[in-house]
Design a protein around this motif. Structure first.
Motif, PDB file in Angstrom:
ATOM      1  N   CYS A 123      40.168 -80.626  14.110  1.00 36.26           N
ATOM      2  CA  CYS A 123      39.966 -79.376  14.117  1.00 36.26           C
ATOM      3  C   CYS A 123      41.354 -78.712  13.600  1.00 36.26           C
ATOM      4  CB  CYS A 123      39.700 -78.807  15.334  1.00 36.26           C
ATOM      5  SG  CYS A 123      39.842 -76.839  15.414  1.00 36.26           S
TER       6      CYS A 123
ATOM      7  N   SER B 228      42.338 -75.866  14.219  1.00 33.90           N
ATOM      8  CA  SER B 228      42.612 -74.879  15.150  1.00 33.90           C
ATOM      9  C   SER B 228      43.311 -75.477  16.370  1.00 33.90           C
ATOM     10  CB  SER B 228      41.549 -73.871  15.307  1.00 33.90           C
ATOM     11  OG  SER B 228      42.022 -72.851  16.313  1.00 33.90           O
TER      12      SER B 228
ATOM     13  N   CYS C 244      34.074 -77.274  15.704  1.00 35.53           N
ATOM     14  CA  CYS C 244      34.818 -77.810  16.724  1.00 35.53           C
ATOM     15  C   CYS C 244      33.780 -78.224  17.937  1.00 35.53           C
ATOM     16  CB  CYS C 244      36.117 -77.394  16.934  1.00 35.53           C
ATOM     17  SG  CYS C 244      37.278 -78.376  18.013  1.00 35.53           S
TER      18      CYS C 244
ATOM     19  N   CYS D  86      36.851 -76.628  20.793  1.00 36.98           N
ATOM     20  CA  CYS D  86      37.132 -75.057  20.820  1.00 36.98           C
ATOM     21  C   CYS D  86      36.104 -74.179  20.063  1.00 36.98           C
ATOM     22  CB  CYS D  86      38.320 -74.758  20.277  1.00 36.98           C
ATOM     23  SG  CYS D  86      38.708 -74.930  18.372  1.00 36.98           S
TER      24      CYS D  86
ATOM     25  N   GLU E 191      35.584 -73.642  17.287  1.00 30.52           N
ATOM     26  CA  GLU E 191      36.016 -73.099  15.702  1.00 30.52           C
ATOM     27  C   GLU E 191      35.038 -73.521  14.546  1.00 30.52           C
ATOM     28  OE1 GLU E 191      38.763 -71.171  12.659  1.00 30.52           O
ATOM     29  OE2 GLU E 191      38.916 -71.232  15.136  1.00 30.52           O
TER      30      GLU E 191
END
Length: 76
Positions: free
Chosen positions: A3, A5, A37, A40, A42
């Motif tokens: 990811c 992020s 993700c 999280c 994302e």
């Protein structure tokens, strides 16, 4: 792929619901292919999906009423 992020989770193939608040309407497109993700949440769209979403937004803005809900696999 990791990811971008959170840097910890892995991006997995998935689908999502895309929301756009345009000038005269709100567009909702269900079942849009993406990478999400696992940690999280994302969302990352491929270049081809992002380009199709742009085209769909242009068309939808010209045709839509106040609220439009579409399914990606039926309109892309």
């Amino acid at each position: 792929m990791k990811c971008l992020s959170c840097k910890n989770g892995n991006m997995e193939a998935s689908t999502t619901t895309y929301f756009a608040d345009l000038k005269n309407c709100i567009i909702i497109i269900k079942k849009v292919p993406c990478h999400k993700c696992e940690q999280c949440g994302e969302i990352l769209f491929s270049t081809s999906v992002a380009e199709k979403l742009d085209v769909l937004m242009d068309k939808a803005e010209a045709l839509a009423s106040e609220l439009t809900i579409m399914e990606y696999d039926k309109i892309a």
